[in-house]
Design a protein around this motif. Structure first.
Motif, PDB file in Angstrom:
ATOM      1  N   ALA A  62      -9.182  -3.315   4.291  1.00 66.61           N
ATOM      2  CA  ALA A  62      -8.647  -2.068   4.848  1.00 66.61           C
ATOM      3  C   ALA A  62      -7.182  -2.232   5.247  1.00 66.61           C
ATOM      4  CB  ALA A  62      -9.480  -1.637   6.057  1.00 66.61           C
ATOM      5  N   THR A  63      -6.853  -3.332   5.907  1.00 64.04           N
ATOM      6  CA  THR A  63      -5.475  -3.548   6.356  1.00 64.04           C
ATOM      7  C   THR A  63      -4.536  -3.681   5.166  1.00 64.04           C
ATOM      8  OG1 THR A  63      -6.305  -4.618   8.364  1.00 64.04           O
ATOM      9  CG2 THR A  63      -3.991  -4.997   7.795  1.00 64.04           C
ATOM     10  N   LEU A  64      -4.932  -4.486   4.182  1.00 65.07           N
ATOM     11  CA  LEU A  64      -4.071  -4.650   3.009  1.00 65.07           C
ATOM     12  C   LEU A  64      -3.920  -3.344   2.237  1.00 65.07           C
ATOM     13  CD1 LEU A  64      -5.149  -8.164   1.676  1.00 65.07           C
ATOM     14  CD2 LEU A  64      -3.029  -7.537   2.860  1.00 65.07           C
ATOM     15  N   ALA A  65      -5.005  -2.603   2.084  1.00 68.29           N
ATOM     16  CA  ALA A  65      -4.933  -1.330   1.355  1.00 68.29           C
ATOM     17  C   ALA A  65      -3.986  -0.364   2.059  1.00 68.29           C
ATOM     18  CB  ALA A  65      -6.321  -0.718   1.218  1.00 68.29           C
ATOM     19  N   LEU A  66      -4.065  -0.299   3.386  1.00 68.77           N
ATOM     20  CA  LEU A  66      -3.181   0.599   4.125  1.00 68.77           C
ATOM     21  C   LEU A  66      -1.716   0.189   3.966  1.00 68.77           C
ATOM     22  CD1 LEU A  66      -5.307   1.143   7.346  1.00 68.77           C
ATOM     23  CD2 LEU A  66      -4.661   2.899   5.682  1.00 68.77           C
ATOM     24  N   VAL A  67      -1.435  -1.106   4.092  1.00 68.64           N
ATOM     25  CA  VAL A  67      -0.051  -1.573   3.952  1.00 68.64           C
ATOM     26  C   VAL A  67       0.459  -1.300   2.539  1.00 68.64           C
ATOM     27  CG1 VAL A  67       1.466  -3.596   3.946  1.00 68.64           C
ATOM     28  CG2 VAL A  67      -0.215  -3.315   5.756  1.00 68.64           C
ATOM     29  N   LEU A  68      -0.349  -1.637   1.538  1.00 66.99           N
ATOM     30  CA  LEU A  68       0.087  -1.455   0.148  1.00 66.99           C
ATOM     31  C   LEU A  68       0.247   0.014  -0.222  1.00 66.99           C
ATOM     32  CD1 LEU A  68      -2.019  -4.255  -1.549  1.00 66.99           C
ATOM     33  CD2 LEU A  68       0.436  -4.274  -1.034  1.00 66.99           C
ATOM     34  N   ALA A  69      -0.491   0.892   0.481  1.00 67.61           N
ATOM     35  CA  ALA A  69      -0.365   2.327   0.229  1.00 67.61           C
ATOM     36  C   ALA A  69       0.776   2.951   1.029  1.00 67.61           C
ATOM     37  CB  ALA A  69      -1.680   3.031   0.551  1.00 67.61           C
ATOM     38  N   GLY A  70       1.488   2.132   1.811  1.00 64.34           N
ATOM     39  CA  GLY A  70       2.624   2.633   2.566  1.00 64.34           C
ATOM     40  C   GLY A  70       2.288   3.119   3.960  1.00 64.34           C
TER      41      GLY A  70
ATOM     42  N   GLU B 163       1.819   1.361   6.866  1.00 65.96           N
ATOM     43  CA  GLU B 163       1.970   0.173   7.712  1.00 65.96           C
ATOM     44  C   GLU B 163       1.624   0.453   9.170  1.00 65.96           C
ATOM     45  OE1 GLU B 163       5.658  -2.513   9.416  1.00 65.96           O
ATOM     46  OE2 GLU B 163       5.966  -1.353   7.600  1.00 65.96           O
ATOM     47  N   ALA B 164       2.082   1.577   9.705  1.00 62.03           N
ATOM     48  CA  ALA B 164       1.815   1.899  11.114  1.00 62.03           C
ATOM     49  C   ALA B 164       0.320   2.071  11.362  1.00 62.03           C
ATOM     50  CB  ALA B 164       2.578   3.152  11.530  1.00 62.03           C
ATOM     51  N   LEU B 165      -0.375   2.743  10.446  1.00 59.72           N
ATOM     52  CA  LEU B 165      -1.819   2.903  10.612  1.00 59.72           C
ATOM     53  C   LEU B 165      -2.541   1.565  10.467  1.00 59.72           C
ATOM     54  CD1 LEU B 165      -2.514   6.256   8.725  1.00 59.72           C
ATOM     55  CD2 LEU B 165      -2.437   5.849  11.199  1.00 59.72           C
ATOM     56  N   ALA B 166      -2.065   0.720   9.565  1.00 60.82           N
ATOM     57  CA  ALA B 166      -2.675  -0.609   9.409  1.00 60.82           C
ATOM     58  C   ALA B 166      -2.585  -1.372  10.722  1.00 60.82           C
ATOM     59  CB  ALA B 166      -1.986  -1.389   8.292  1.00 60.82           C
ATOM     60  N   ALA B 167      -1.416  -1.349  11.356  1.00 57.59           N
ATOM     61  CA  ALA B 167      -1.228  -2.052  12.621  1.00 57.59           C
ATOM     62  C   ALA B 167      -2.069  -1.430  13.733  1.00 57.59           C
ATOM     63  CB  ALA B 167       0.250  -2.051  13.013  1.00 57.59           C
TER      64      ALA B 167
ATOM     65  N   MET C 271       3.668  12.141   3.302  1.00 54.92           N
ATOM     66  CA  MET C 271       3.576  11.139   2.265  1.00 54.92           C
ATOM     67  C   MET C 271       4.239   9.855   2.764  1.00 54.92           C
ATOM     68  SD  MET C 271       2.524  11.182  -0.844  1.00 54.92           S
ATOM     69  CE  MET C 271       2.525  10.592  -2.436  1.00 54.92           C
ATOM     70  N   PRO C 272       3.570   8.725   2.644  1.00 53.92           N
ATOM     71  CA  PRO C 272       4.146   7.470   3.126  1.00 53.92           C
ATOM     72  C   PRO C 272       5.294   7.009   2.243  1.00 53.92           C
ATOM     73  CG  PRO C 272       2.093   7.047   1.982  1.00 53.92           C
ATOM     74  CD  PRO C 272       2.240   8.545   2.071  1.00 53.92           C
ATOM     75  N   ASN C 273       6.167   6.208   2.833  1.00 53.44           N
ATOM     76  CA  ASN C 273       7.238   5.586   2.069  1.00 53.44           C
ATOM     77  C   ASN C 273       6.710   4.294   1.474  1.00 53.44           C
ATOM     78  OD1 ASN C 273       9.142   7.500   2.664  1.00 53.44           O
ATOM     79  ND2 ASN C 273       9.815   6.468   4.516  1.00 53.44           N
ATOM     80  N   LEU C 274       6.633   4.233   0.173  1.00 49.19           N
ATOM     81  CA  LEU C 274       6.177   3.023  -0.485  1.00 49.19           C
ATOM     82  C   LEU C 274       7.335   2.055  -0.621  1.00 49.19           C
ATOM     83  CD1 LEU C 274       3.859   4.511  -3.235  1.00 49.19           C
ATOM     84  CD2 LEU C 274       3.196   3.439  -1.102  1.00 49.19           C
TER      85      LEU C 274
ATOM     86  N   GLU D  60       8.349  -7.486   3.637  1.00 49.50           N
ATOM     87  CA  GLU D  60       8.726  -7.191   5.026  1.00 49.50           C
ATOM     88  C   GLU D  60       7.637  -6.378   5.725  1.00 49.50           C
ATOM     89  OE1 GLU D  60      12.572  -5.322   4.974  1.00 49.50           O
ATOM     90  OE2 GLU D  60      13.483  -7.062   3.987  1.00 49.50           O
ATOM     91  N   ARG D  61       7.095  -5.379   5.035  1.00 49.37           N
ATOM     92  CA  ARG D  61       6.018  -4.571   5.616  1.00 49.37           C
ATOM     93  C   ARG D  61       4.785  -5.425   5.879  1.00 49.37           C
ATOM     94  NH1 ARG D  61       5.888   1.494   3.801  1.00 49.37           N
ATOM     95  NH2 ARG D  61       8.108   1.869   3.766  1.00 49.37           N
ATOM     96  N   LEU D  62       4.459  -6.259   4.945  1.00 50.61           N
ATOM     97  CA  LEU D  62       3.301  -7.126   5.103  1.00 50.61           C
ATOM     98  C   LEU D  62       3.534  -8.121   6.239  1.00 50.61           C
ATOM     99  CD1 LEU D  62       0.499  -7.786   4.116  1.00 50.61           C
ATOM    100  CD2 LEU D  62       1.511  -9.144   2.285  1.00 50.61           C
ATOM    101  N   ALA D  63       4.734  -8.669   6.327  1.00 52.10           N
ATOM    102  CA  ALA D  63       5.057  -9.622   7.398  1.00 52.10           C
ATOM    103  C   ALA D  63       4.927  -8.957   8.764  1.00 52.10           C
ATOM    104  CB  ALA D  63       6.471 -10.177   7.207  1.00 52.10           C
ATOM    105  N   ARG D  64       5.439  -7.721   8.901  1.00 53.60           N
ATOM    106  CA  ARG D  64       5.329  -7.015  10.181  1.00 53.60           C
ATOM    107  C   ARG D  64       3.866  -6.749  10.539  1.00 53.60           C
ATOM    108  NH1 ARG D  64       9.965  -4.200   8.138  1.00 53.60           N
ATOM    109  NH2 ARG D  64       8.607  -2.522   7.378  1.00 53.60           N
ATOM    110  N   THR D  65       3.071  -6.404   9.548  1.00 53.90           N
ATOM    111  CA  THR D  65       1.652  -6.143   9.789  1.00 53.90           C
ATOM    112  C   THR D  65       0.934  -7.420  10.180  1.00 53.90           C
ATOM    113  OG1 THR D  65       1.708  -4.302   8.216  1.00 53.90           O
ATOM    114  CG2 THR D  65      -0.461  -5.202   8.768  1.00 53.90           C
ATOM    115  N   LEU D  66       1.248  -8.521   9.510  1.00 57.05           N
ATOM    116  CA  LEU D  66       0.627  -9.801   9.855  1.00 57.05           C
ATOM    117  C   LEU D  66       1.050 -10.243  11.254  1.00 57.05           C
ATOM    118  CD1 LEU D  66       0.936 -11.658   6.445  1.00 57.05           C
ATOM    119  CD2 LEU D  66      -1.140 -10.691   7.471  1.00 57.05           C
TER     120      LEU D  66
END
Length: 153
Positions: A72-80, A82-86, A1-4, A13-19
Motif C-alpha cells: 500500500a505504501t509503495l503503491a501510494l508513493v509510486l502513484a504520486g 506521497e502525503a497519503l502514504a506517510a 491529480m497527484p504530481n508524478l 526523493e519521494r521514496l526517501a521522504r516516505t521511508l
C-alpha cells in the motif's frame, strides 16, 4: 491529480521522504530497523536522506522492518500520493489498502472472467468514486447498527 515524479531522482526523493516517515514513526531505533532490513545503519541513513538510490526491494524491507504496509505504501508513493502514504502507513487505512490491493486482482478476475477485456481505462476514476461511496455508506450503516444496539440495551 497527484504530481508524478518527473525523473528517477524525483521518485527516489519521494521514496526517501516516505521511508524517513516510516522510520521516524516505527517506534524503534534506526540501528534495529537497519538490521531487520538487512543493511548497515549508515546505508539506511543515506537512503532516508535521499543521498543513495534505493531499490523497491530495499524500500520494501525497510517498510516491513518499520511495521508499515509495504504494498500500500509503495503503491501510494509510486502513484504520486506521497502525503497519503506517510499519513496512512501507521493507520488502519494503510492496513486496509494493503488487504484491498492484495485481494482486488483476484476478485476482479473472478467477478469479470472473460469480460475483463471489456474494461475501459476511462472508467477507473468513476469506479474508484463508486467504491469510496460504497465504503462510506457501509461504515455509516455499521455505526447506525452499533448505535441502535447500544440504545436497545
Amino acid at each position: 491529480m497527484p504530481n508524478l515524479p518527473s525523473s528517477p531522482d524525483a521518485a527516489n526523493e519521494r521514496l526517501a521522504r516516505t521511508l524517513c516517515c516510516a522510520v521516524d514513526g516505527a517506534g524503534k531505533p534506526r540501528h534495529q530497523i537497519a538490521r531487520e532490513a538487512g543493511m548497515h545503519k549508515d546505508t539506511l541513513l543515506r537512503v532516508i536522506r535521499g543521498e543513495r538510490p534505493i531499490t523497491l526491494d530495499e524500500a520494501a524491507r525497510i517498510l516491513e522492518a518499520c511495521g508499515a504496509p509495504v504494498r500500500a505504501t509503495l503503491a501510494l508513493v509510486l502513484a504520486g500520493h506521497e502525503a497519503l502514504a506517510a499519513q496512512w502507513m501507521h493507520h488502519e487505512m494503510g492496513a486496509f489498502l494493503e488487504e484491498f490491493f492484495s485481494a482486488l486482482p483476484g476478485e476482479l478476475h473472478e467477478a469479470l472472467g472473460d469480460r475483463i477485456g471489456d474494461l475501459r481505462p476511462r472508467w477507473a476514476i468513476g469506479t474508484s468514486r463508486l467504491v469510496a461511496r460504497m465504503l462510506s455508506k457501509h461504515i455509516d450503516e455499521f455505526a447506525d447498527r452499533d448505535l441502535s444496539l447500544s440504545i436497545g440495551r
